[in-house]
Design a protein around this motif. Structure first.
Motif, short mmCIF file in Angstrom:
data_model
loop_
_atom_site.label_atom_id
_atom_site.label_comp_id
_atom_site.label_asym_id
_atom_site.label_seq_id
_atom_site.Cartn_x
_atom_site.Cartn_y
_atom_site.Cartn_z
N SER A 88 0.72 -1.22 -0.10
CA SER A 88 -0.14 0.06 0.02
C SER A 88 0.88 1.22 0.12
O SER A 88 0.23 2.22 -0.48
CB SER A 88 -1.01 0.13 1.29
OG SER A 88 -0.31 -0.05 2.40
N ILE A 131 -4.74 1.70 -4.35
CA ILE A 131 -5.07 1.18 -2.98
C ILE A 131 -6.41 0.30 -3.31
O ILE A 131 -6.71 -0.95 -3.13
CB ILE A 131 -5.00 1.52 -1.74
CG1 ILE A 131 -3.62 1.79 -1.30
CG2 ILE A 131 -5.70 0.82 -0.79
CD1 ILE A 131 -3.47 2.71 -0.11
N THR A 144 -1.61 -5.00 3.81
CA THR A 144 -0.80 -3.75 3.38
C THR A 144 0.65 -3.97 2.85
O THR A 144 0.83 -3.33 1.39
CB THR A 144 -0.65 -2.89 4.60
OG1 THR A 144 0.16 -3.58 5.53
CG2 THR A 144 -1.91 -2.56 5.11
N SER A 145 1.42 -4.80 3.49
CA SER A 145 2.86 -4.76 2.91
C SER A 145 3.51 -5.93 3.20
O SER A 145 3.39 -6.75 4.05
CB SER A 145 3.38 -3.55 3.94
OG SER A 145 2.62 -2.69 4.01
N ALA A 179 2.74 -0.60 6.77
CA ALA A 179 1.45 -0.36 7.05
C ALA A 179 1.19 1.46 7.76
O ALA A 179 1.97 1.74 8.37
CB ALA A 179 0.68 -1.17 7.90
N ALA A 239 -3.95 3.94 5.40
CA ALA A 239 -4.05 2.76 4.51
C ALA A 239 -5.05 1.54 4.78
O ALA A 239 -5.83 1.14 4.21
CB ALA A 239 -2.41 2.19 3.97
N VAL A 240 -4.97 1.13 5.92
CA VAL A 240 -5.83 0.40 6.66
C VAL A 240 -7.26 0.63 6.70
O VAL A 240 -8.18 -0.09 6.30
CB VAL A 240 -5.21 -0.32 8.11
CG1 VAL A 240 -6.43 -1.08 8.87
CG2 VAL A 240 -3.94 -0.86 7.86
N ALA A 299 -2.65 -5.77 8.69
CA ALA A 299 -1.64 -4.79 8.66
C ALA A 299 -0.20 -5.22 8.95
O ALA A 299 -0.15 -5.98 9.93
CB ALA A 299 -1.94 -3.50 9.66
#
Length: 223
Positions: A129, A137, A154-155, A164, A168-169, A184
């Motif tokens: 993200s 996203i 996320t990542s 994270a 974004a979350v 996350a």
């Protein structure tokens, strides 16, 4: 939000993905995971098979960390991991495809891995993200959902753009609603970080420093 230490631990995929990790390191990870009461361990597929105590799930990564693997290779890696005892697969998408808005390609990539991961096993899709715009996203999450993913994540924790973020979350949760899980991962180092991610909509956390997070700022009871 208030969670007991035990409740917070059940959000956690206790993770070891360093390229220099050894079988002994993985054994130590599993022992620590059992002691901490986490949900799962997350390891590289080359570390399989592993022996874990009852109640501890095993997750592996796929196409990790770049995502620049052919979909057929990702699918084969995922299928082998499941055959060797993994319960969950965390795959990395082609980040460039998402950045350029080629979400049909992202969906096809995820669908190939989904086909290789049987019903009952969990597929998480890492969208990286921090390397995407908000539109990226949203589009990546929509593609993952359309392809049959169970989670968006996320990542990898390895990308220079970062890991994270709460923002974004929150955006990922808004995009997938309550239909998918949101994981996350990357840069979550304190209990406060962890709770902020959960408050934003995360239902799973990828942590390598799990004990430090659960220890918080000295409290061992609740957060």
């Amino acid at each position: 939000m208030t969670l007991s230490r035990t409740q917070l631990a059940q959000f956690v995929d206790h993770t070891l993905l360093k390229p220099e990790a050894t079988p002994a390191d993985v054994e130590a990870l599993i022992a620590e995971a059992a002691d901490l009461g986490v949900f799962s361990v997350c390891v590289s597929p080359s570390m399989l098979p592993v022996t874990v105590p009852e109640g501890l799930a095993v997750a592996v990564v796929c196409g990790f960390p770049s995502g620049k693997h052919h979909s057929s290779i990702k699918a084969a890696e995922a299928a082998m991991s499941i055959a060797q005892g993994a319960d969950e697969v965390d795959m990395v998408i082609d980040i460039a495809a998402a950045r350029e808005g080629r979400f049909d390609e992202v969906q096809a990539d995820v669908a190939a891995v989904r086909k290789a991961v049987p019903e009952g096993a969990i597929l998480k899709v890492i969208i990286e993200s921090a390397a995407l715009s908000d539109e990226g996203i949203v589009g990546a999450c929509q593609a993952a959902e359309a392809a049959g993913a169970d989670f968006v994540k996320t990542s990898t924790g390895f990308h220079p753009a970062g890991g994270a973020t709460v923002e974004a979350v929150r955006l990922m949760r808004e995009t997938v609603g309550d239909r998918l899980g949101v994981k996350a991962s990357g840069g979550i180092r304190t209990a406060e970080d962890a709770l902020a991610m959960i408050d934003a909509g995360a239902t799973r956390l990828g942590l390598s420093g799990t004990r430090a997070v659960l220890d918080g700022t000295g409290s061992t009871d609740s957060y």
